[in-house]
Design a protein around this motif. Structure first.
Motif, short mmCIF file in Angstrom:
data_model
loop_
_atom_site.label_atom_id
_atom_site.label_comp_id
_atom_site.label_asym_id
_atom_site.label_seq_id
_atom_site.Cartn_x
_atom_site.Cartn_y
_atom_site.Cartn_z
N ASN A 147 0.62 -1.14 0.41
CA ASN A 147 -0.02 -0.39 0.23
C ASN A 147 1.01 1.24 0.03
O ASN A 147 0.10 2.41 0.25
CB ASN A 147 -0.61 -0.16 0.89
N ALA A 148 2.16 1.66 0.27
CA ALA A 148 3.04 2.53 -0.34
C ALA A 148 2.78 3.17 -1.69
O ALA A 148 2.22 2.48 -3.29
CB ALA A 148 4.40 1.86 -0.09
N TYR A 149 3.50 4.53 -1.35
CA TYR A 149 2.82 4.70 -3.04
C TYR A 149 4.59 5.81 -2.42
O TYR A 149 4.89 6.59 -1.49
CB TYR A 149 1.88 6.14 -2.34
N HIS A 150 5.26 6.40 -3.64
CA HIS A 150 6.19 6.44 -3.79
C HIS A 150 6.43 7.72 -5.41
O HIS A 150 8.05 7.22 -6.03
CB HIS A 150 8.24 5.49 -3.29
N GLY A 161 2.53 0.29 -3.74
CA GLY A 161 2.05 -1.18 -3.16
C GLY A 161 0.66 -1.61 -4.02
O GLY A 161 0.04 -1.58 -2.98
N ASN A 162 0.93 -1.45 -5.35
CA ASN A 162 -0.59 -0.64 -5.56
C ASN A 162 -0.86 -2.43 -6.93
O ASN A 162 0.62 -1.70 -7.31
CB ASN A 162 -1.41 0.40 -5.90
N LYS A 163 -1.71 -3.09 -7.51
CA LYS A 163 -1.71 -3.96 -8.33
C LYS A 163 -1.61 -3.12 -9.79
O LYS A 163 -1.23 -3.52 -10.51
CB LYS A 163 -2.90 -4.32 -8.55
N GLY A 207 -1.83 5.05 0.64
CA GLY A 207 -2.71 3.21 1.88
C GLY A 207 -3.41 3.84 2.83
O GLY A 207 -4.39 2.95 2.82
N GLY A 208 -4.25 4.95 3.10
CA GLY A 208 -5.44 5.24 4.19
C GLY A 208 -4.70 6.13 4.71
O GLY A 208 -5.48 6.27 6.28
N SER A 395 -5.69 7.02 -2.64
CA SER A 395 -5.75 5.90 -4.03
C SER A 395 -5.91 4.46 -3.40
O SER A 395 -6.24 3.50 -4.32
CB SER A 395 -4.63 6.28 -5.19
N ASN A 396 -4.96 4.00 -2.95
CA ASN A 396 -4.48 2.51 -2.43
C ASN A 396 -5.67 1.94 -1.47
O ASN A 396 -5.82 0.97 -1.66
CB ASN A 396 -3.56 1.90 -2.20
N ASN A 397 -6.32 3.06 -0.79
CA ASN A 397 -7.81 2.41 0.66
C ASN A 397 -8.42 3.31 -0.35
O ASN A 397 -8.66 4.41 0.54
CB ASN A 397 -7.04 2.74 1.27
N PRO A 398 -9.53 3.35 -1.04
CA PRO A 398 -10.56 4.23 -1.42
C PRO A 398 -11.42 4.93 -0.61
O PRO A 398 -12.82 4.71 -0.88
CB PRO A 398 -10.97 3.93 -3.24
N ALA A 399 -11.44 3.99 0.63
CA ALA A 399 -12.53 3.77 1.15
C ALA A 399 -12.70 5.19 2.26
O ALA A 399 -12.57 5.36 3.31
CB ALA A 399 -12.71 2.87 1.81
N VAL A 400 -11.19 5.38 2.36
CA VAL A 400 -10.57 6.74 3.49
C VAL A 400 -10.38 7.82 2.23
O VAL A 400 -9.59 7.90 1.52
CB VAL A 400 -9.38 6.21 3.60
#
Length: 410
Positions: A147-150, A161-163, A207-208, A395-400
């Motif tokens: 779920n990382a973003y760099h 950390g995303n598909k 990641g949220g 973006s990696n946890n769109p429920a947040v």
């Protein structure tokens, strides 16, 4: 027909939007349109935006951490304007504005990260950090977190950390993914692989807005010290006061080996990024004449960008924005948690300073990400169209729902 700026000023908004659809990202335009988030903004100041019809909106996205000073901070604009006559892109000399900005960053790290190399943006900064780690270690894997973003250039997207990164021929054999917040998994990765560096966000943004368990980063620092692994902190979003201190690592009781900065370093006016590095690692990587030009770029560390950076850091210090973020962050967490107790669909509120995530558990339970994104977008649309507040999800946890206003917010 070629369009100049004078002609553009007289063109109707719908014609300009047609040019965007035809010549830019038509899918992005369609996405905004579907979600009712498409507006032509004509003016911006502080925490506010005004659309072409004169409606005012509060910006609680904050340029994803780029607008810690708000939109168009007058001091940064004046500083840049005052330096328009100086050489901006002159790579055949030592730029003294690089020197002052690097010194200021060194001072803010209490001299523990005394050398800086400048880039244009966040993803370039991550790439430069990975390059330096390889120059120092010569070989090995780069460990990163789920779920990382760099960033989205080819090297940094390998640590995404995303598909979505499967769309690209990423460096999967070089980049090793582990869970965030689990020092035991890092230890196992070190035993299994020859590891050059651990690349990590102190708070996972996309990641949220996820914080690590207490003591996690002390364990990480100890493992990296024991195995001579380069600890890279991506503070592109958490840095420059966002989490309540100038750099988030100050609250974690450790110092990284490489600190990545960008976004609000340019004061919301100029694009700039940098790595701040321990002396021994810089000397090992770039201390020889043979390697002296390896970290240079055409635009990185240009005069106007450095002027904006120097002034932005001055504003953060003089206006006590770190302290402001800490105080308002406590207030926001308290009030948002009060809302959580009233509304079952809000299951968690978390974060540091003015970097806060509001998780909607009733939305997160849906197994299809597109459904989750659609449902959170209805909330964003209502916030935007009915309440005139600009928001975004992670973006990696769109429920947040991310809570990331400029630090000058009241």
């Amino acid at each position: 027909m070629f369009i100049d700026l004078d002609q553009m000023a007289g063109m109707p908004v719908n014609e300009l939007e047609g040019l965007y659809r035809a010549h830019c990202n038509s899918a992005f335009y369609k996405l905004l349109d579907i979600n009712g988030l498409n507006r032509c903004f004509a003016h911006a100041e502080g925490i506010y935006l005004w659309d072409s019809d004169g409606r005012r909106y509060m910006d609680f996205v904050g340029g994803y951490g780029s607008l810690n000073l708000g939109h168009n901070h007058p001091r940064v604009i004046r500083a840049v304007e005052a330096h328009f006559g100086r050489p901006n892109l002159l790579q055949e000399n030592a730029n003294l504005y690089n020197a002052v900005l690097a010194y200021d960053i060194s001072e803010l790290t209490r001299g523990q990260l005394p050398v800086c190399s400048f880039t244009n943006c966040g993803t370039e900064t991550v790439e430069e950090a990975v390059k330096l780690a390889y120059m120092y270690k010569k070989q090995g894997a780069i460990v990163y977190c789920s779920n990382a973003y760099h960033g989205k250039t080819l090297g940094s997207i390998s640590a995404y950390g995303n598909k979505a990164k499967k769309n690209y021929p990423t460096l999967d054999k070089t980049f090793v993914e582990i869970p965030f917040g689990d020092a035991g998994k890092l230890g196992r990765a070190i035993r299994k692989h020859d590891v050059a560096a651990f690349l990590v966000e102190p708070v996972q943004g996309e990641g949220g807005i996820v914080t690590a368990p207490e003591g996690y980063f002390q364990q990480v620092r100890a493992l990296c010290d024991e195995h001579d692994i380069v600890l890279i902190f991506d503070e592109i979003q958490t840095g420059i006061g966002r989490c309540g201190t100038m750099f988030c690592y100050e609250q974690l009781g450790i110092v990284p080996d490489i600190l990545c900065l960008s976004k609000s370093l340019g004061g919301g006016i100029m694009p700039i990024g940098c790595i701040a590095v321990r002396q021994k690692m810089w000397d090992a990587a770039y201390g020889k004449l043979l390697n002296a030009t390896l970290p240079t770029t055409t635009f990185g560390g240009n005069t106007l960008a450095c002027v904006a950076g120097i002034e932005a850091l001055s504003v953060v210090r003089e206006e006590a924005l770190c302290e402001r973020a800490a105080e308002l962050g406590k207030y926001a967490l308290r009030e948002l948690n009060a809302l959580r107790l009233k509304h079952e669909m809000i299951t968690q509120v978390r974060g540091m300073g003015l970097f806060i995530g509001i998780e909607f558990g009733s939305i997160k339970k849906f197994p299809v990400k597109a459904v989750v994104e659609f449902m959170i977008s209805t909330i964003l649309s209502k916030m935007f169209n009915q309440h005139h507040i600009l928001c975004a999800y992670t973006s990696n946890n769109p429920a947040v729902l991310r809570f990331e206003p400029p630090l000058i917010v009241t």
